[in-house]
Motif scaffolding. Structure first.
Motif, PDB file in Angstrom:
ATOM      1  N   ASP A  96      78.429 -13.541  85.418  1.00 44.10           N
ATOM      2  CA  ASP A  96      79.525 -14.324  85.984  1.00 44.10           C
ATOM      3  C   ASP A  96      80.837 -14.014  85.254  1.00 44.10           C
ATOM      4  O   ASP A  96      81.918 -14.269  85.773  1.00 44.10           O
ATOM      5  CB  ASP A  96      79.200 -15.824  85.901  1.00 44.10           C
TER       6      ASP A  96
ATOM      7  N   ILE B 155      83.494 -23.375  73.215  1.00 47.09           N
ATOM      8  CA  ILE B 155      82.349 -22.836  73.956  1.00 47.09           C
ATOM      9  C   ILE B 155      81.841 -23.832  75.001  1.00 47.09           C
ATOM     10  O   ILE B 155      81.607 -23.464  76.148  1.00 47.09           O
ATOM     11  CB  ILE B 155      81.192 -22.493  72.992  1.00 47.09           C
TER      12      ILE B 155
ATOM     13  N   GLU C 208      69.901 -25.477  87.682  1.00 50.88           N
ATOM     14  CA  GLU C 208      70.700 -25.715  86.486  1.00 50.88           C
ATOM     15  C   GLU C 208      70.845 -24.438  85.689  1.00 50.88           C
ATOM     16  O   GLU C 208      69.983 -23.578  85.719  1.00 50.88           O
ATOM     17  CB  GLU C 208      70.024 -26.783  85.626  1.00 50.88           C
ATOM     18  N   LEU C 209      71.933 -24.380  84.969  1.00 48.58           N
ATOM     19  CA  LEU C 209      72.135 -23.233  84.091  1.00 48.58           C
ATOM     20  C   LEU C 209      71.191 -23.380  82.917  1.00 48.58           C
ATOM     21  O   LEU C 209      70.847 -24.470  82.508  1.00 48.58           O
ATOM     22  CB  LEU C 209      73.574 -23.221  83.608  1.00 48.58           C
ATOM     23  N   ARG C 210      70.803 -22.243  82.392  1.00 51.54           N
ATOM     24  CA  ARG C 210      69.762 -22.304  81.369  1.00 51.54           C
ATOM     25  C   ARG C 210      70.206 -21.716  80.038  1.00 51.54           C
ATOM     26  O   ARG C 210      71.016 -20.811  79.985  1.00 51.54           O
ATOM     27  CB  ARG C 210      68.522 -21.547  81.859  1.00 51.54           C
TER      28      ARG C 210
ATOM     29  N   SER D 106      88.393 -19.917  84.744  1.00 55.25           N
ATOM     30  CA  SER D 106      87.033 -20.306  85.114  1.00 55.25           C
ATOM     31  C   SER D 106      87.081 -21.323  86.234  1.00 55.25           C
ATOM     32  O   SER D 106      86.069 -21.811  86.689  1.00 55.25           O
ATOM     33  CB  SER D 106      86.315 -20.925  83.916  1.00 55.25           C
TER      34      SER D 106
ATOM     35  N   PHE E  46      71.846 -20.662  73.159  1.00 57.76           N
ATOM     36  CA  PHE E  46      73.088 -19.898  73.070  1.00 57.76           C
ATOM     37  C   PHE E  46      73.961 -20.394  71.923  1.00 57.76           C
ATOM     38  O   PHE E  46      74.652 -19.621  71.259  1.00 57.76           O
ATOM     39  CB  PHE E  46      73.836 -20.037  74.402  1.00 57.76           C
TER      40      PHE E  46
ATOM     41  N   CYS F  60      78.085 -25.908  87.911  1.00 58.25           N
ATOM     42  CA  CYS F  60      79.426 -25.800  88.461  1.00 58.25           C
ATOM     43  C   CYS F  60      80.218 -24.673  87.832  1.00 58.25           C
ATOM     44  O   CYS F  60      81.220 -24.237  88.380  1.00 58.25           O
ATOM     45  CB  CYS F  60      80.140 -27.107  88.277  1.00 58.25           C
ATOM     46  N   ALA F  61      79.791 -24.203  86.683  1.00 59.07           N
ATOM     47  CA  ALA F  61      80.544 -23.113  86.074  1.00 59.07           C
ATOM     48  C   ALA F  61      80.302 -21.814  86.826  1.00 59.07           C
ATOM     49  O   ALA F  61      81.043 -20.867  86.701  1.00 59.07           O
ATOM     50  CB  ALA F  61      80.149 -22.966  84.624  1.00 59.07           C
ATOM     51  N   THR F  62      79.244 -21.799  87.601  1.00 57.89           N
ATOM     52  CA  THR F  62      78.926 -20.587  88.337  1.00 57.89           C
ATOM     53  C   THR F  62      79.688 -20.567  89.635  1.00 57.89           C
ATOM     54  O   THR F  62      79.466 -21.384  90.487  1.00 57.89           O
ATOM     55  CB  THR F  62      77.436 -20.582  88.731  1.00 57.89           C
TER      56      THR F  62
ATOM     57  N   PHE G 142      71.636 -23.047  77.215  1.00 58.23           N
ATOM     58  CA  PHE G 142      72.832 -23.317  76.439  1.00 58.23           C
ATOM     59  C   PHE G 142      72.514 -23.697  74.997  1.00 58.23           C
ATOM     60  O   PHE G 142      73.200 -23.255  74.057  1.00 58.23           O
ATOM     61  CB  PHE G 142      73.716 -24.404  77.073  1.00 58.23           C
TER      62      PHE G 142
ATOM     63  N   THR H 221      72.818 -17.336  85.739  1.00 56.01           N
ATOM     64  CA  THR H 221      72.329 -18.667  85.358  1.00 56.01           C
ATOM     65  C   THR H 221      71.957 -18.768  83.885  1.00 56.01           C
ATOM     66  O   THR H 221      71.711 -19.857  83.386  1.00 56.01           O
ATOM     67  CB  THR H 221      71.099 -19.088  86.189  1.00 56.01           C
TER      68      THR H 221
ATOM     69  N   ARG I 242      83.176 -24.207  78.501  1.00 54.60           N
ATOM     70  CA  ARG I 242      82.884 -23.166  79.492  1.00 54.60           C
ATOM     71  C   ARG I 242      81.614 -23.480  80.287  1.00 54.60           C
ATOM     72  O   ARG I 242      81.281 -22.766  81.229  1.00 54.60           O
ATOM     73  CB  ARG I 242      82.707 -21.809  78.794  1.00 54.60           C
ATOM     74  N   ILE I 243      80.893 -24.515  79.855  1.00 52.20           N
ATOM     75  CA  ILE I 243      79.673 -24.863  80.582  1.00 52.20           C
ATOM     76  C   ILE I 243      80.037 -25.240  82.008  1.00 52.20           C
ATOM     77  O   ILE I 243      79.321 -24.967  82.946  1.00 52.20           O
ATOM     78  CB  ILE I 243      78.963 -26.072  79.916  1.00 52.20           C
TER      79      ILE I 243
ATOM     80  N   ARG J 153      75.912 -20.397  65.850  1.00 54.36           N
ATOM     81  CA  ARG J 153      77.376 -20.323  65.938  1.00 54.36           C
ATOM     82  C   ARG J 153      78.010 -21.360  65.016  1.00 54.36           C
ATOM     83  O   ARG J 153      77.399 -22.363  64.701  1.00 54.36           O
ATOM     84  CB  ARG J 153      77.840 -20.590  67.377  1.00 54.36           C
TER      85      ARG J 153
ATOM     86  N   GLY K 139      82.986 -25.654  85.136  1.00 54.87           N
ATOM     87  CA  GLY K 139      84.285 -25.261  85.674  1.00 54.87           C
ATOM     88  C   GLY K 139      85.102 -26.438  86.170  1.00 54.87           C
ATOM     89  O   GLY K 139      86.238 -26.284  86.564  1.00 54.87           O
TER      90      GLY K 139
ATOM     91  N   PHE L 134      72.936 -18.368  79.878  1.00 51.41           N
ATOM     92  CA  PHE L 134      74.107 -18.266  79.027  1.00 51.41           C
ATOM     93  C   PHE L 134      74.047 -17.020  78.152  1.00 51.41           C
ATOM     94  O   PHE L 134      73.080 -16.806  77.434  1.00 51.41           O
ATOM     95  CB  PHE L 134      74.242 -19.516  78.150  1.00 51.41           C
TER      96      PHE L 134
END
Lengths: 489, 151
Positions: free
Chosen positions: B16, A56, A37-39, B41, A44, A458-460, A41, B124, A59-60, A48, A62, B126
């Protein structure tokens, strides 16, 4: 102990790894699922401004940026305590319906279709979209591309940008549509309905009329009796954009129905030592392990779960198909994992019909598209149905609207536990002492996973991210017996 | 000749996003109405949608190879994809398959596709920033893309 790893699972978002350990006699001892999994977020997003979240968060992922955009926009309505205008809500739902048409179309023809049209034993070289188009015909292939293209035009026109909309604002949307655009959307919707009907016919001809496939759908190997989750409107009909989250038990009875703000009262997340995935479950029932049934808090949030959790579809043609599906499958709820593909096509038809309804709504071209927020922001929750499950966005901000805390439960996450259970069951049923482990057999295990259409990192898509899943089987001595790694070079 | 420069990637996922950063920089330095610079994307079928109708396409993306050095730049043609089949997509239609599909359906496919790929370190976590070595590679990739356009 033998060990089998399926890595990568082909035709899926993200990279998954299934590892199966065998006993001395060749039966399955244990199955593990690993998903990267992406880490970071949540971190991040801290600091904001909340209004940036629809931009934003999309973009997690795709695959379903529109879903994140919409959940984030709804969370902003709640955060700024502002009710969007009626036209704004309709425009959002219109865009969202067009998105569903594209997404469900893609899933069926690219991901689900190959297993059935080409067959689970077909070689991987044929078991793909090219094989499918070769078999069902170029004309339908052109219709797939065209339907996607036209609905992307709607997303771009209404949302202001292709793929990543920039139109959701707290209290409304950024742009109205004119009569010319409306008329074109109406035409596209009509075409999309015909396309959805055609696709259901393909499903009929290829899958339902083939007894082997129908038996496979109804087999215990691909059955799981868990709770079903889905967003419903005030008449308990399926809704992708708005409503309350309804949970119905494996016996078909309503277990709970909650508003977005109440989600934490109903959902908790389990952490296991062998994976960093989280496993959400129904808090009031509790975590009883990876088991199905009424006493286990495991729930599913898939197209089939949405249909199970609702009392019907809000549009006429989809309602007919809904009734036909349940009468074929022997009643409601249907707990057959592979029937998720059918449910997805009924949703495709519903999305197209809803698109047509909204395009003909007298308010849809109204310039009254936004209520300006005046209240101080504090906390907001937004929920939509993403194609891959209920999507929850939760933000807490300071009085200036700067994010202090952000929590997301994404569609796929809901399904982590049932996904794991489906794979485990398929592995245990299909890999038996003395059974030769073939590629077709491993593909059938993957077929237990495909209906969920899990969307991992999936964004990767940096090269060579082959969205891989690898199945590796190890024997009782730890030797590799068989490895299925389609798509890995 | 209609040309597309397409930055591919996720702009908030560290390295990425390198393709998108390069595309932005190319757009800043370029003044040629024949060339469209875009970012996406999406991949797979959506990638196919993006490139249909162009004669020449230059794609910039991140890559991870087994023994690559972070920041290393690769120039690849379609012949390389069929060897590596590396171009993946969120819907598991890799670029080779997408191109074959386009041909099969008689879509207006580009005659020439070139990919510039930058070896990534982190894809991986952000972040809006690339890691230092990838960041350093950006001006070089921009130069290579501009050269490619002049040929």
């Amino acid at each position: 102990m033998k060990k089998i790893t399926i890595d990568p699972i082909t035709r899926l978002e993200g990279h998954g790894k299934i590892t199966i350990f065998l006993n001395e006699d060749g039966s399955v001892a244990n199955t593990y699922l690993q998903i990267p999994e992406l880490r970071g977020f949540e971190k991040f997003s801290e600091g904001r401004i909340a209004e940036d979240m629809p931009q934003i968060t999309q973009r997690i992922c795709g695959v379903c940026p529109e879903a994140h955009h919409m959940a984030a926009t709804k969370a902003l309505d709640d955060l700024f305590h502002v009710e969007p205008t009626s036209t704004a809500k309709k425009l959002r739902e219109l865009l969202y319906s067009a998105f569903y048409v594209t997404d469900h179309t893609t899933h069926f023809y690219i991901l689900a279709g190959p297993d059935f049209v080409m067959g689970p034993d077909a070689s991987p070289a044929e078991r793909n979209i090219l094989g499918v188009i070769g078999k069902v015909g170029l004309e339908l292939g052109g219709a797939v591309i065209n339907t996607r293209k036209q609905n992307h035009w709607i997303i771009q026109t209404v949302g202001g940008r292709p793929i990543h909309p920039c139109f959701g604002l707290p209290g409304g949307v950024s742009r109205a549509i004119n009569e010319e655009e409306r008329a074109k959307i109406e035409e596209i919707a009509k075409g999309s309905i015909e396309f959805a009907k055609l696709t259901l016919k393909v499903f009929d001809d290829v899958v339902l009329k083939n007894k082997t496939y129908l038996d496979m759908i109804l087999s215990d190997t691909f059955t799981q009796k868990s709770y079903n989750m889905g967003l419903v409107d005030k008449n308990n009909k399926v809704n992708f954009y708005d409503g309350k989250v309804r949970v119905v038990g494996p016996d078909g009875k309503e277990f709970c129905k909650y508003a977005p703000r109440e989600y934490l009262e109903h959902i908790a997340e389990r952490v296991e030592p062998w994976t960093y995935l989280k496993f959400p479950y129904l808090k009031k029932i509790g975590w009883k392990g990876f088991v199905d049934g009424k006493d286990s808090g495991v729930y599913r949030a898939t197209p089939l779960s949405r249909l199970n959790a609702a009392d019907g579809m809000a549009t006429p043609l989809a309602q007919q198909e809904y009734e036909r599906m349940y009468s074929t499958l022997g009643g409601k709820p249907a707990n057959y994992t592979l029937a998720t593909h059918w449910a997805r096509l009924i949703e495709l038809l519903y999305a197209a019909e809803r698109l047509l309804e909204l395009s003909r709504d007298p308010e849809i071209t109204s310039p009254d598209i936004r209520n300006i927020p005046t209240a101080t922001p504090d906390e907001g929750v937004g929920i939509v149905e993403a194609p891959r499950g209920t999507l929850t966005h939760h933000y807490i901000t300071d009085e200036k609207g700067v994010i202090k805390k952000c929590n997301l439960i994404v569609g796929t996450t809901n399904n982590h536990a049932p996904l794991f259970m489906s794979i485990k069951k398929a592995a245990e049923d299909l890999i038996k002492p003395g059974v030769k482990i073939t590629e077709g057999l491993l593909n059938r295990i993957e077929m237990a996973w495909r209906p969920y259409d899990p969307c991992m990192s999936c964004a990767t898509h940096a090269l060579p991210g082959q969205l891989p899943l690898e199945v590796t089987i190890y024997d009782a001595q730890g030797n590799e017996v068989k490895k299925l790694s389609q798509g890995i070079s | 000749m209609k040309t597309l420069v397409l930055g591919l990637g996720n702009p908030i996922l560290s390295d990425d996003g390198v393709g998108i950063q390069v595309a932005h920089e190319v757009a800043n330095q370029l003044n040629n109405p024949q060339v469209t610079v875009a970012e996406t994307s999406a991949a797979g079928l959506s990638l196919l949608d993006s490139i249909v109708g162009y004669d020449k396409v230059i794609i910039i993306d991140a890559i991870q190879t087994k023994e690559g050095n972070t920041g290393q730049i690769y120039r690849m043609g379609t012949e390389d994809f069929s060897l590596t089949k590396h171009f993946s997509s969120p819907h598991q239609v890799n670029l080779v398959t997408a191109l074959e599909l386009g041909k099969m359906l008689n879509l207006a496919m580009p005659q020439e596709i070139t990919i510039f790929a930058v070896e990534a370190k982190d894809i991986t976590n952000f972040s809006e920033k690339c890691t230092p070595k990838v960041e350093q590679a950006i001006p070089e990739v921009v130069k290579m893309v501009l050269q490619e356009l002049n040929e």
